[in-house]
Design a protein around this motif. Structure first.
Motif, short mmCIF file in Angstrom:
data_model
loop_
_atom_site.label_atom_id
_atom_site.label_comp_id
_atom_site.label_asym_id
_atom_site.label_seq_id
_atom_site.Cartn_x
_atom_site.Cartn_y
_atom_site.Cartn_z
N TYR A 62 38.73 40.29 29.36
CA TYR A 62 38.83 41.68 29.82
C TYR A 62 38.71 41.69 31.34
CZ TYR A 62 37.85 46.71 30.09
OH TYR A 62 37.89 48.06 30.38
N LEU A 63 39.69 42.27 32.02
CA LEU A 63 39.75 42.26 33.48
C LEU A 63 39.65 43.66 34.08
CD1 LEU A 63 42.68 39.71 33.63
CD2 LEU A 63 40.35 39.22 34.39
N GLY A 64 39.14 44.60 33.30
CA GLY A 64 39.07 45.97 33.77
C GLY A 64 40.23 46.78 33.24
N ASN A 65 40.32 48.02 33.66
CA ASN A 65 41.39 48.90 33.20
C ASN A 65 42.65 48.74 34.04
OD1 ASN A 65 39.68 49.89 31.20
ND2 ASN A 65 38.97 51.58 32.48
N PHE A 66 43.75 49.29 33.55
CA PHE A 66 45.03 49.16 34.23
C PHE A 66 44.96 49.65 35.67
CE2 PHE A 66 46.62 49.43 29.75
CZ PHE A 66 47.22 48.18 29.72
N SER A 67 45.42 48.82 36.58
CA SER A 67 45.45 49.15 38.01
C SER A 67 46.13 47.98 38.71
CB SER A 67 44.03 49.32 38.55
OG SER A 67 43.32 48.09 38.49
N PHE A 68 46.36 48.14 39.99
CA PHE A 68 46.94 47.02 40.75
C PHE A 68 45.98 45.83 40.81
CE2 PHE A 68 47.77 44.74 44.76
CZ PHE A 68 49.05 44.30 44.48
N PRO A 69 44.67 46.04 41.06
CA PRO A 69 43.74 44.90 41.01
C PRO A 69 43.74 44.21 39.65
CG PRO A 69 42.72 46.74 42.12
CD PRO A 69 44.01 47.27 41.56
N TRP A 70 43.85 45.01 38.57
CA TRP A 70 43.92 44.39 37.24
C TRP A 70 45.15 43.50 37.13
CZ3 TRP A 70 47.98 45.02 33.79
CH2 TRP A 70 47.80 44.42 32.53
N LEU A 71 46.29 43.99 37.63
CA LEU A 71 47.53 43.22 37.56
C LEU A 71 47.40 41.91 38.33
CD1 LEU A 71 50.47 43.13 36.60
CD2 LEU A 71 51.11 44.28 38.73
N MET A 72 46.77 41.97 39.50
CA MET A 72 46.57 40.76 40.29
C MET A 72 45.64 39.78 39.58
SD MET A 72 48.49 41.15 42.89
CE MET A 72 47.90 39.85 43.95
N ALA A 73 44.58 40.32 38.97
CA ALA A 73 43.64 39.46 38.24
C ALA A 73 44.32 38.80 37.05
CB ALA A 73 42.45 40.30 37.77
N LEU A 74 45.14 39.57 36.34
CA LEU A 74 45.86 39.02 35.20
C LEU A 74 46.84 37.94 35.64
CD1 LEU A 74 46.50 39.16 32.15
CD2 LEU A 74 48.26 40.86 32.72
#
Length: 248
Positions: A62-74
């Motif tokens: 789990y990398l947090g909720n949908f967002s640009f930081p989430w996309l980068m983490a994924l």
């Protein structure tokens, strides 16, 4: 020429695909409100005494909720899983699954001790550390600054310090990654001890299969963005700030 999603997807290994889909699905569940994000994070009492075993898996991906930081983490997580699957663990799925299991287990214990809500960011750093130590001549970058892989994790940690972000996940990931390398790579050579060999039942369950070509000699990474806080936070938790490690 731009690569289509279908072409990119087909080139991913099975373990990378599973982790990508799993992480996205966990994010959908946490972001949609179907399940409270608090039910996806680390909690010793609920995991052990209420048998909420799924937390070990969800907290790891789990990398947090949908967002640009989430996309980068994924993107970072997928990048390092992909690099491992295509290089050291080429055709050795069982060994890769076992390494992931050991790392997640150790990091979960660390998270219990230090009250870390998630394991995913530390897991990503541990994969980064192992890859960099095994591929010291690879080149990675933080924004416009390029580093050799042998110093990249430290450069990334220093970058997080400059940004004022918490480095607890980084430190835990480095310790986990170095511990695995010591037990798996160094001890067998120095003392002939094989303490973390892949159990036979895992090798039987997940047959080895050669699927990929060699790893790329150069890897590029982008600098981290701040980790998005979860929507629901228990009052006694200190979530701190997270980060996104490098991606190709």
């Amino acid at each position: 020429m731009a690569q289509s999603f279908e072409s990119w997807w087909e080139k991913l290994g099975p373990i990378t695909k599973i982790i990508l889909v799993l992480s996205v699905c966990i994010t959908i569940v946490g972001s949609s409100g179907v399940v409270s994000p608090y039910k996806l994070i680390v909690d010793f009492n609920l995991t052990v005494f209420s048998f909420q075993i799924w937390r070990i898996v969800t907290a790891a991906f789990y990398l947090g909720n949908f967002s640009f930081p989430w996309l980068m983490a994924l993107a970072m997580l997928v990048t390092y899983v992909k690099l491992h699957e295509e290089s050291e663990f080429q055709g050795r799925r069982a060994d890769f699954v076992w390494m992931l299991t050991l790392l997640i287990t150790f990091l979960t214990v660390v998270a219990w001790i230090f009250s870390l809500p998630l394991v995913s960011f530390a897991l990503t750093m541990s994969l980064c550390w192992i890859f960099c130590k095994r591929n010291p001549t690879a080149k990675l970058s933080i924004y416009f600054f390029e580093f050799s892989a042998n110093i990249f994790p430290w450069a990334l940690l220093a970058f997080h310090v400059v940004l004022g972000q918490s480095v607890m996940d980084d430190v835990a990931g480095i310790v986990a990654g170095h511990g695995f390398l010591f037990l798996h790579d160094m001890l067998p050579k120095t003392h002939g001890m094989k303490l973390v060999e892949t159990p036979q039942f895992i090798k039987t369950w997940i047959p080895h299969q050669r699927l990929f070509g060699s790893v790329h000699s150069g890897v590029h990474a982008v600098a981290p963005a701040g980790r998005q806080p979860l929507n629901e936070q228990p009052a006694h938790r200190n979530w701190g700030q997270g980060r996104v490690l490098g991606t190709r």
